[in-house]
Design a protein around this motif. Structure first.
Motif, mmCIF file in Angstrom:
data_model
loop_
_atom_site.group_PDB
_atom_site.id
_atom_site.type_symbol
_atom_site.label_atom_id
_atom_site.label_comp_id
_atom_site.label_asym_id
_atom_site.label_seq_id
_atom_site.Cartn_x
_atom_site.Cartn_y
_atom_site.Cartn_z
ATOM 1 N N ALA A 146 0.796 -0.978 0.065
ATOM 2 C CA ALA A 146 0.114 0.242 -0.057
ATOM 3 C C ALA A 146 1.006 1.303 -0.031
ATOM 4 O O ALA A 146 0.662 2.335 -0.850
ATOM 5 N N TRP A 147 1.814 1.105 0.862
ATOM 6 C CA TRP A 147 2.884 2.463 1.010
ATOM 7 C C TRP A 147 3.489 2.486 -0.685
ATOM 8 O O TRP A 147 3.533 3.918 -0.987
ATOM 9 N N SER A 148 3.863 1.369 -1.076
ATOM 10 C CA SER A 148 4.630 1.705 -2.481
ATOM 11 C C SER A 148 3.680 2.127 -3.508
ATOM 12 O O SER A 148 4.033 3.090 -4.167
ATOM 13 N N ALA A 149 2.088 1.602 -3.358
ATOM 14 C CA ALA A 149 1.254 2.590 -4.388
ATOM 15 C C ALA A 149 1.144 3.859 -4.117
ATOM 16 O O ALA A 149 1.022 4.474 -5.235
ATOM 17 N N LEU A 150 1.286 4.162 -2.806
ATOM 18 C CA LEU A 150 1.013 5.486 -2.349
ATOM 19 C C LEU A 150 2.141 6.272 -2.739
ATOM 20 O O LEU A 150 1.927 7.472 -3.291
ATOM 21 N N SER A 151 3.256 5.925 -2.788
ATOM 22 C CA SER A 151 4.598 6.785 -2.902
ATOM 23 C C SER A 151 4.459 7.129 -4.645
ATOM 24 O O SER A 151 5.059 8.130 -4.893
ATOM 25 N N GLY A 152 3.845 6.223 -5.408
ATOM 26 C CA GLY A 152 3.772 6.321 -6.881
ATOM 27 C C GLY A 152 2.697 7.601 -7.256
ATOM 28 O O GLY A 152 2.827 7.925 -8.399
ATOM 29 N N CYS A 153 1.828 7.847 -6.220
ATOM 30 C CA CYS A 153 0.914 8.651 -6.377
ATOM 31 C C CYS A 153 1.036 10.088 -6.247
ATOM 32 O O CYS A 153 1.552 10.407 -5.388
ATOM 33 N N ASN A 154 0.941 10.959 -7.487
ATOM 34 C CA ASN A 154 1.099 12.365 -7.124
ATOM 35 C C ASN A 154 -0.101 13.228 -7.147
ATOM 36 O O ASN A 154 0.291 14.415 -6.422
ATOM 37 N N LYS A 155 -1.075 12.720 -7.376
ATOM 38 C CA LYS A 155 -2.398 13.568 -6.835
ATOM 39 C C LYS A 155 -3.170 13.154 -5.584
ATOM 40 O O LYS A 155 -3.204 12.000 -5.613
ATOM 41 N N ARG A 156 -3.799 13.892 -5.265
ATOM 42 C CA ARG A 156 -4.615 13.860 -3.955
ATOM 43 C C ARG A 156 -3.820 12.876 -2.987
ATOM 44 O O ARG A 156 -4.595 12.143 -2.512
ATOM 45 N N LYS A 157 -2.541 13.430 -2.533
ATOM 46 C CA LYS A 157 -1.855 12.760 -1.500
ATOM 47 C C LYS A 157 -2.286 12.829 -0.256
ATOM 48 O O LYS A 157 -2.415 11.682 0.193
ATOM 49 N N LEU A 158 -2.811 13.754 0.197
ATOM 50 C CA LEU A 158 -3.410 13.772 1.554
ATOM 51 C C LEU A 158 -4.671 12.697 1.383
ATOM 52 O O LEU A 158 -4.978 12.064 2.678
ATOM 53 N N ALA A 159 -5.544 12.616 0.774
ATOM 54 C CA ALA A 159 -6.588 11.641 0.604
ATOM 55 C C ALA A 159 -6.005 10.247 0.611
ATOM 56 O O ALA A 159 -6.668 9.375 1.316
ATOM 57 N N SER A 160 -5.063 9.925 -0.161
ATOM 58 C CA SER A 160 -4.376 8.822 -0.214
ATOM 59 C C SER A 160 -3.819 8.469 0.874
ATOM 60 O O SER A 160 -4.029 7.281 1.357
ATOM 61 N N VAL A 161 -3.002 9.389 1.648
ATOM 62 C CA VAL A 161 -2.489 9.080 2.942
ATOM 63 C C VAL A 161 -3.487 8.646 3.996
ATOM 64 O O VAL A 161 -3.372 7.784 4.771
#
Length: 145
Positions: A51-66
């Motif tokens: 999940a963290w690996s997928a999150l690290s690759g995400c550039n948009k809506r970082k706060l919602a993803s975290v």
């Protein structure tokens, strides 16, 4: 996808055979059929790191993803398990300690992210004071400063 995990997690934690089968799929070489704590550790470590690996690759809506990451990976059913915190016999961080460290490191770059992390972590520490006292006293003091 994390929402699905959040919904299935209580059922999986209550049934050791589900966690055993998941651990077998994740790490067939080190699977121990009679060690439910090791199976939970294997599944949770995989969940958190992927999940963290997928999150690290995400550039948009970082706060919602975290926020979704924290809600799922720091789920009360997982957070209360002491064996998922701290370090293992080889000195490697167990998944909850690693996740908290990653969240706090990411929070240093964003005040909004740090506020969300503080709210989630403080809620977990208040709900499970034994975990907080035993493992996260330094982090709690850092929030107080």
């Amino acid at each position: 996808h994390l929402q699905c995990v959040r919904r299935v997690l209580p059922m999986a934690m209550a049934n050791s055979s589900i966690m055993g089968k998941a651990a077998l799929l994740i790490q067939p070489d080190t699977w121990k059929p009679d060690d439910s704590a090791a199976n939970v550790l294997t599944v949770v470590r995989s969940l958190i790191t992927e999940a963290w690996s997928a999150l690290s690759g995400c550039n948009k809506r970082k706060l919602a993803s975290v926020s979704a990451f924290m809600t799922t990976c720091l789920h009360p059913m997982l957070f209360k398990e002491l064996h998922l915190h701290g370090t293992d016999e080889h000195g490697n961080m167990n998944p909850m300690t690693w996740a908290v460290g990653q969240i706090l490191k990411a929070g240093q770059k964003s005040a909004r992210l740090m506020r969300v992390a503080a709210m989630q972590l403080c809620g977990m520490w208040l709900q499970f004071p034994d975990v907080a006292r035993a493992l996260y006293l330094k982090d709690i003091l850092a929030f107080a400063m």
